[in-house]
Design a protein around this motif. Structure first.
Motif, short mmCIF file in Angstrom:
data_model
loop_
_atom_site.label_atom_id
_atom_site.label_comp_id
_atom_site.label_asym_id
_atom_site.label_seq_id
_atom_site.Cartn_x
_atom_site.Cartn_y
_atom_site.Cartn_z
N PRO A 257 8.83 19.31 34.52
CA PRO A 257 8.24 20.53 35.10
C PRO A 257 6.72 20.49 35.23
N PHE A 258 6.03 19.81 34.31
CA PHE A 258 4.57 19.84 34.33
C PHE A 258 3.93 18.50 34.66
N GLY A 259 4.73 17.51 35.00
CA GLY A 259 4.17 16.21 35.38
C GLY A 259 3.47 15.52 34.21
N LEU A 260 4.11 15.49 33.06
CA LEU A 260 3.50 14.92 31.86
C LEU A 260 4.21 13.63 31.45
N VAL A 261 3.58 12.89 30.58
CA VAL A 261 4.17 11.69 29.99
C VAL A 261 3.99 11.76 28.48
N LYS A 262 4.83 11.03 27.76
CA LYS A 262 4.70 10.98 26.30
C LYS A 262 4.44 9.55 25.86
N ARG A 263 3.73 9.43 24.78
CA ARG A 263 3.43 8.13 24.19
C ARG A 263 3.61 8.22 22.67
N ASP A 264 4.07 7.12 22.06
CA ASP A 264 4.18 7.09 20.61
C ASP A 264 2.80 7.20 19.98
N LEU A 265 2.75 7.84 18.83
CA LEU A 265 1.49 7.94 18.10
C LEU A 265 1.10 6.58 17.52
N PRO A 266 -0.18 6.33 17.42
CA PRO A 266 -0.62 5.04 16.87
C PRO A 266 -0.64 5.02 15.34
N ILE A 267 -0.16 6.09 14.73
CA ILE A 267 -0.14 6.20 13.27
C ILE A 267 1.24 6.67 12.83
N PRO A 268 1.66 6.29 11.62
CA PRO A 268 2.96 6.77 11.12
C PRO A 268 2.86 8.25 10.74
N LEU A 269 3.86 9.02 11.16
CA LEU A 269 3.91 10.44 10.85
C LEU A 269 5.36 10.79 10.55
N ALA A 270 5.60 11.47 9.43
CA ALA A 270 6.96 11.77 9.02
C ALA A 270 7.67 12.64 10.04
N GLU A 271 8.97 12.39 10.24
CA GLU A 271 9.76 13.20 11.15
C GLU A 271 9.97 14.59 10.55
N SER A 272 10.30 15.54 11.43
CA SER A 272 10.64 16.90 10.97
C SER A 272 12.14 17.11 11.14
N ALA A 273 12.73 17.86 10.20
CA ALA A 273 14.15 18.20 10.27
C ALA A 273 14.28 19.65 10.70
N ILE A 274 15.01 19.88 11.79
CA ILE A 274 15.21 21.22 12.31
C ILE A 274 16.55 21.75 11.81
N HIS A 275 16.54 22.94 11.23
CA HIS A 275 17.73 23.54 10.62
C HIS A 275 18.07 24.87 11.28
N GLN A 276 19.31 25.30 11.05
CA GLN A 276 19.64 26.70 11.26
C GLN A 276 19.81 27.32 9.87
N PHE A 277 19.30 28.55 9.71
CA PHE A 277 19.30 29.25 8.43
C PHE A 277 20.01 30.58 8.58
N TRP A 278 20.72 30.99 7.54
CA TRP A 278 21.33 32.32 7.53
C TRP A 278 21.42 32.82 6.10
N HIS A 279 21.50 34.13 5.96
CA HIS A 279 21.57 34.72 4.63
C HIS A 279 22.99 34.65 4.10
N SER A 280 23.11 34.61 2.79
CA SER A 280 24.42 34.46 2.16
C SER A 280 25.37 35.62 2.50
N ARG A 281 24.81 36.78 2.84
CA ARG A 281 25.67 37.93 3.14
C ARG A 281 26.52 37.71 4.39
N LEU A 282 26.11 36.78 5.26
CA LEU A 282 26.85 36.52 6.49
C LEU A 282 27.63 35.21 6.45
N HIS A 283 27.63 34.57 5.29
CA HIS A 283 28.20 33.22 5.23
C HIS A 283 29.67 33.18 5.64
N ARG A 284 30.45 34.20 5.29
CA ARG A 284 31.89 34.19 5.57
C ARG A 284 32.27 35.11 6.74
N ASP A 285 31.30 35.65 7.42
CA ASP A 285 31.59 36.51 8.57
C ASP A 285 32.18 35.65 9.71
#
Length: 311
Positions: A257-285
């Motif tokens: 959409p924006f005419g961009l490119v991506k490149r790897d970083l020249p330094i090591p950087l830890a990955e991020s973990a993406i989660h879904q979160f919910w409260h225990s009150r809805l666990h069995r709904d």
């Protein structure tokens, strides 16, 4: 106090006032008149010896005692509802349920196009409301049921919540196709540090770890622009020679959409973990379980365990 002397319907009124904060809003939801709601609140005030709610320009503001009661009352009502509806099932094709999801602006860009399309096919009557994960009341809103599910990198959600990892992603460098550095398939450390950068603060998420990691390696970027979120980043990069360090899946949504490119970083950087979160009150709904399974099916990449864990 003796709970046998308390009309449990008063707790239903209390719970809905916590969710909606206006007598005029909850009266039709409960099939009551506004005076009847006010009367119920008055009786509960007498029973509990507290004002519970104060009238303000923003609606009915809960007192500290009311906020203290919010989660246990919500859990008790939810448990009772589940017990009474133990045989009830969730039918996505006929349901008209509304779910409220919390995510960042970058989450909206990544999750919503796919999720809305899937819901239109699998659950045409189900509606979704999206709110920001950066709001200060996120944990309380999830505990009281105002928010069903939060998605993202959210280290502030701790005790009382369940989590399920959806995917891991690395951070990359994003720039426009005509950027001088785009001609090189690999960024050097010198070119990265000498370029002018956009820094994204993204308050309320864990993406600030980028700045921390770079600072720990004693790398000083030339920050030309600092923005509070990702929403305008594609336009900014496409019209300038700035670069940005961003999550890779966000980058993939912006390349074409924006005419961009991506490149790897020249330094090591830890990955991020993406989660879904919910409260225990809805666990069995049943409806919530269906939504979580749908989300896992759409976005779980198979590289992280398909398991739900309490935090």
């Amino acid at each position: 106090m003796d709970i046998t002397k308390l009309d449990l319907n008063l707790l239903v009124v209390f719970h809905h006032l916590l969710l909606h904060r206006r007598v005029s809003t909850i009266a039709p939801l409960l099939g009551m008149s506004q005076p009847a709601v006010s009367s119920a609140l008055g009786r509960l005030r007498v029973h509990l010896g507290d004002e519970l709610f104060l009238r303000t320009q923003g609606g009915m503001t809960p007192t500290p005692y009311a906020l203290q009661l919010a989660e246990p009352v919500a859990l008790a009502l939810e448990s009772l509802q589940q017990a009474l509806n133990v045989r009830a099932a969730f039918d996505p094709l006929s349901s008209t349920r509304s779910f409220t999801l919390a995510m960042t602006d970058v989450g909206e860009m990544y999750f919503l196009p796919v999720l809305v399309d899937a819901l239109s096919k699998a659950a045409p009557g189900v509606t979704v409301q999206v709110v920001s994960v950066t709001q200060a009341s996120l944990k309380d809103d999830m505990a009281t049921g105002r928010i069903d599910l939060a998605m993202g990198l959210l280290p502030q959600l701790q005790a009382g919540f369940f989590q399920q990892a959806l995917f891991r992603q690395k951070y990359i460098c994003l720039m426009r196709q005509s950027h001088p550095l785009a001609a090189d398939k690999k960024l050097t450390l010198d070119s990265f540090t000498q370029a002018e950068h956009v820094r994204i603060v993204a308050a309320g998420t864990g993406h600030g770890r980028v700045d921390v990691a770079l600072e720990n390696q004693k790398l000083r970027r030339q920050i030309r622009l600092t923005v509070p979120h990702y929403v305008a980043l594609g336009d900014v990069l496409s019209h300038s020679d700035l670069i940005a360090t961003v999550p890779e899946r966000f980058a993939d949504r912006t390349l074409t959409p924006f005419g961009l490119v991506k490149r790897d970083l020249p330094i090591p950087l830890a990955e991020s973990a993406i989660h879904q979160f919910w409260h225990s009150r809805l666990h069995r709904d049943p409806g919530h379980q269906w939504l979580r399974q749908l989300t896992w099916g759409l976005f779980g990449d198979g590289q992280v365990p398909d398991e739900e864990k309490p935090i």
